[in-house]
Design a protein around this motif. Structure first.
Motif, mmCIF file in Angstrom:
data_model
loop_
_atom_site.group_PDB
_atom_site.id
_atom_site.type_symbol
_atom_site.label_atom_id
_atom_site.label_comp_id
_atom_site.label_asym_id
_atom_site.label_seq_id
_atom_site.Cartn_x
_atom_site.Cartn_y
_atom_site.Cartn_z
ATOM 1 N N GLY A 1 87.184 47.632 3.843
ATOM 2 C CA GLY A 1 86.824 48.705 4.766
ATOM 3 C C GLY A 1 85.507 48.402 5.465
ATOM 4 O O GLY A 1 85.357 48.619 6.670
ATOM 5 N N HIS B 1 91.188 54.065 -1.279
ATOM 6 C CA HIS B 1 89.897 53.935 -1.974
ATOM 7 C C HIS B 1 89.099 55.233 -1.870
ATOM 8 O O HIS B 1 88.476 55.659 -2.846
ATOM 9 C CB HIS B 1 89.081 52.788 -1.383
ATOM 10 C CG HIS B 1 89.573 51.441 -1.775
ATOM 11 N ND1 HIS B 1 89.226 50.294 -1.089
ATOM 12 C CD2 HIS B 1 90.377 51.023 -2.773
ATOM 13 C CE1 HIS B 1 89.797 49.256 -1.647
ATOM 14 N NE2 HIS B 1 90.502 49.673 -2.677
ATOM 15 N N GLN B 2 89.110 55.832 -0.697
ATOM 16 C CA GLN B 2 88.375 57.079 -0.475
ATOM 17 C C GLN B 2 88.909 58.175 -1.399
ATOM 18 O O GLN B 2 88.130 58.879 -2.040
ATOM 19 C CB GLN B 2 88.500 57.504 0.992
ATOM 20 C CG GLN B 2 87.884 58.843 1.319
ATOM 21 C CD GLN B 2 86.392 58.795 1.462
ATOM 22 O OE1 GLN B 2 85.765 57.748 1.358
ATOM 23 N NE2 GLN B 2 85.796 59.930 1.700
ATOM 24 N N HIS C 1 87.869 57.487 -4.960
ATOM 25 C CA HIS C 1 86.437 57.732 -5.103
ATOM 26 C C HIS C 1 86.153 59.231 -5.230
ATOM 27 O O HIS C 1 85.382 59.657 -6.109
ATOM 28 C CB HIS C 1 85.702 57.139 -3.905
ATOM 29 C CG HIS C 1 84.233 57.374 -3.894
ATOM 30 N ND1 HIS C 1 83.373 56.772 -4.778
ATOM 31 C CD2 HIS C 1 83.461 58.159 -3.105
ATOM 32 C CE1 HIS C 1 82.133 57.163 -4.534
ATOM 33 N NE2 HIS C 1 82.160 58.009 -3.520
ATOM 34 N N TRP D 1 82.501 49.086 -3.139
ATOM 35 C CA TRP D 1 83.794 49.506 -3.685
ATOM 36 C C TRP D 1 84.890 49.552 -2.621
ATOM 37 O O TRP D 1 86.025 49.886 -2.926
ATOM 38 C CB TRP D 1 83.692 50.821 -4.444
ATOM 39 C CG TRP D 1 83.057 51.973 -3.720
ATOM 40 C CD1 TRP D 1 81.739 52.315 -3.735
ATOM 41 C CD2 TRP D 1 83.708 52.944 -2.902
ATOM 42 N NE1 TRP D 1 81.534 53.430 -2.958
ATOM 43 C CE2 TRP D 1 82.727 53.843 -2.447
ATOM 44 C CE3 TRP D 1 85.028 53.154 -2.515
ATOM 45 C CZ2 TRP D 1 83.022 54.925 -1.625
ATOM 46 C CZ3 TRP D 1 85.327 54.232 -1.693
ATOM 47 C CH2 TRP D 1 84.322 55.104 -1.259
ATOM 48 N N ASP D 2 84.578 49.182 -1.386
ATOM 49 C CA ASP D 2 85.582 49.092 -0.320
ATOM 50 C C ASP D 2 85.193 47.950 0.614
ATOM 51 O O ASP D 2 84.862 48.159 1.773
ATOM 52 C CB ASP D 2 85.685 50.417 0.432
ATOM 53 C CG ASP D 2 86.829 50.459 1.431
ATOM 54 O OD1 ASP D 2 87.645 49.507 1.454
ATOM 55 O OD2 ASP D 2 86.918 51.428 2.195
ATOM 56 N N GLU E 1 90.563 39.558 -3.007
ATOM 57 C CA GLU E 1 90.457 40.945 -3.475
ATOM 58 C C GLU E 1 91.698 41.380 -4.232
ATOM 59 O O GLU E 1 91.614 42.094 -5.221
ATOM 60 C CB GLU E 1 90.221 41.892 -2.291
ATOM 61 C CG GLU E 1 88.796 42.067 -1.951
ATOM 62 C CD GLU E 1 88.545 43.341 -1.168
ATOM 63 O OE1 GLU E 1 89.282 44.332 -1.339
ATOM 64 O OE2 GLU E 1 87.609 43.319 -0.376
ATOM 65 N N SER F 1 91.716 51.622 2.669
ATOM 66 C CA SER F 1 90.424 52.325 2.633
ATOM 67 C C SER F 1 90.607 53.811 2.352
ATOM 68 O O SER F 1 89.813 54.407 1.628
ATOM 69 C CB SER F 1 89.671 52.125 3.949
ATOM 70 O OG SER F 1 89.201 50.807 4.037
ATOM 71 N N ARG G 1 79.037 51.984 0.191
ATOM 72 C CA ARG G 1 80.491 51.931 0.083
ATOM 73 C C ARG G 1 81.017 50.492 0.080
ATOM 74 O O ARG G 1 82.067 50.217 -0.492
ATOM 75 C CB ARG G 1 81.104 52.713 1.253
ATOM 76 C CG ARG G 1 82.595 52.828 1.185
ATOM 77 C CD ARG G 1 83.125 53.553 2.423
ATOM 78 N NE ARG G 1 84.554 53.571 2.386
ATOM 79 C CZ ARG G 1 85.292 54.658 2.279
ATOM 80 N NH1 ARG G 1 84.715 55.839 2.226
ATOM 81 N NH2 ARG G 1 86.595 54.585 2.232
ATOM 82 N N ARG G 2 80.287 49.591 0.688
ATOM 83 C CA ARG G 2 80.778 48.212 0.785
ATOM 84 C C ARG G 2 81.015 47.588 -0.580
ATOM 85 O O ARG G 2 81.760 46.630 -0.702
ATOM 86 C CB ARG G 2 79.842 47.352 1.610
ATOM 87 C CG ARG G 2 78.505 47.123 0.980
ATOM 88 C CD ARG G 2 77.625 46.289 1.867
ATOM 89 N NE ARG G 2 76.272 46.269 1.335
ATOM 90 C CZ ARG G 2 75.242 45.839 1.984
ATOM 91 N NH1 ARG G 2 75.389 45.374 3.205
ATOM 92 N NH2 ARG G 2 74.059 45.846 1.456
ATOM 93 N N TRP H 1 78.292 53.381 4.622
ATOM 94 C CA TRP H 1 78.902 52.071 4.419
ATOM 95 C C TRP H 1 77.997 51.124 3.634
ATOM 96 O O TRP H 1 78.470 50.174 3.032
ATOM 97 C CB TRP H 1 79.300 51.444 5.757
ATOM 98 C CG TRP H 1 80.547 52.060 6.285
ATOM 99 C CD1 TRP H 1 80.663 52.928 7.339
ATOM 100 C CD2 TRP H 1 81.874 51.889 5.779
ATOM 101 N NE1 TRP H 1 81.968 53.306 7.515
ATOM 102 C CE2 TRP H 1 82.734 52.674 6.570
ATOM 103 C CE3 TRP H 1 82.426 51.155 4.734
ATOM 104 C CZ2 TRP H 1 84.103 52.739 6.349
ATOM 105 C CZ3 TRP H 1 83.787 51.217 4.520
ATOM 106 C CH2 TRP H 1 84.610 52.011 5.318
ATOM 107 N N GLU I 1 97.274 49.328 -6.170
ATOM 108 C CA GLU I 1 96.829 48.879 -4.849
ATOM 109 C C GLU I 1 97.549 47.624 -4.366
ATOM 110 O O GLU I 1 97.404 47.235 -3.216
ATOM 111 C CB GLU I 1 95.323 48.607 -4.866
ATOM 112 C CG GLU I 1 94.492 49.849 -5.070
ATOM 113 C CD GLU I 1 93.011 49.550 -5.051
ATOM 114 O OE1 GLU I 1 92.601 48.378 -4.877
ATOM 115 O OE2 GLU I 1 92.232 50.503 -5.219
#
Length: 121
Positions: A26, A102-103, A106, A22-23, A52, A99, A19-20, A16, A60
Motif C-alpha cells: 500500500g 490490511h486496513q 488493523h 504493516w502495509d 511479501e 490494502s 503504516r508502511r 503512511w 491473504e
C-alpha cells in the motif's frame, strides 16, 4: 490513473509513515505506483509481491495471487485487450484490495486491544 479507494489515507497523509511497516505494498502504491511519471517496473514489483506473499497469512494468499496475475498479464487487461493504462489500473485495484484487507484487520486489532484494555480496568 486509478484513485485510492475510500477508507485508505490519501498519499500525502502522515499515516503512511507508520503504516508502511504493516502495509508495504500500500505504501509503495501511494508513494510510487500512483505517480504517472514512475517507470512501470513490473519485474521489480513482481519480486516485491512474491517476497511479501511468502510470509503472508493464509487468508491473504488469494490477494497476492490476484496481484501477481494482473502483473503477469500487464500490459493486457483481464479481458485480453492490450491497454497498458487500463491494465495498470487493474494492478492498482488488486493492490488496493489487499490494502483494504490490511486496513480492516488493523482496525479489528485496535478494537480488540481497546476492548481488552477496558476489561483490565
Amino acid at each position: 490513473m486509478k484513485d485510492l479507494p475510500a477508507g485508505l489515507p490519501p498519499a500525502n497523509s502522515r499515516k503512511w509513515h507508520s503504516r508502511r511497516w504493516w502495509d508495504e505494498l500500500g505504501y509503495i502504491r501511494v508513494r510510487s505506483l500512483s505517480n504517472p511519471a514512475w517507470n512501470r517496473d513490473v519485474n521489480w514489483l513482481t519480486h516485491v509481491v512474491v517476497r511479501e506473499q511468502a510470509s503472508a497469512p493464509a487468508d491473504e494468499k488469494g490477494h497476492y495471487d490476484t496481484i501477481l496475475g494482473a502483473l503477469r498479464r500487464y500490459p493486457r487487461t483481464a479481458s485480453g485487450v492490450h491497454a497498458p493504462d487500463v491494465s495498470w489500473d487493474e494492478v492498482l485495484a488488486s493492490i488496493d484490495e489487499l490494502s483494504l484487507h490490511h486496513q480492516a484487520r488493523h482496525l479489528e486489532q485496535i478494537k480488540a486491544a481497546t476492548t481488552d484494555l477496558g476489561e483490565d480496568l
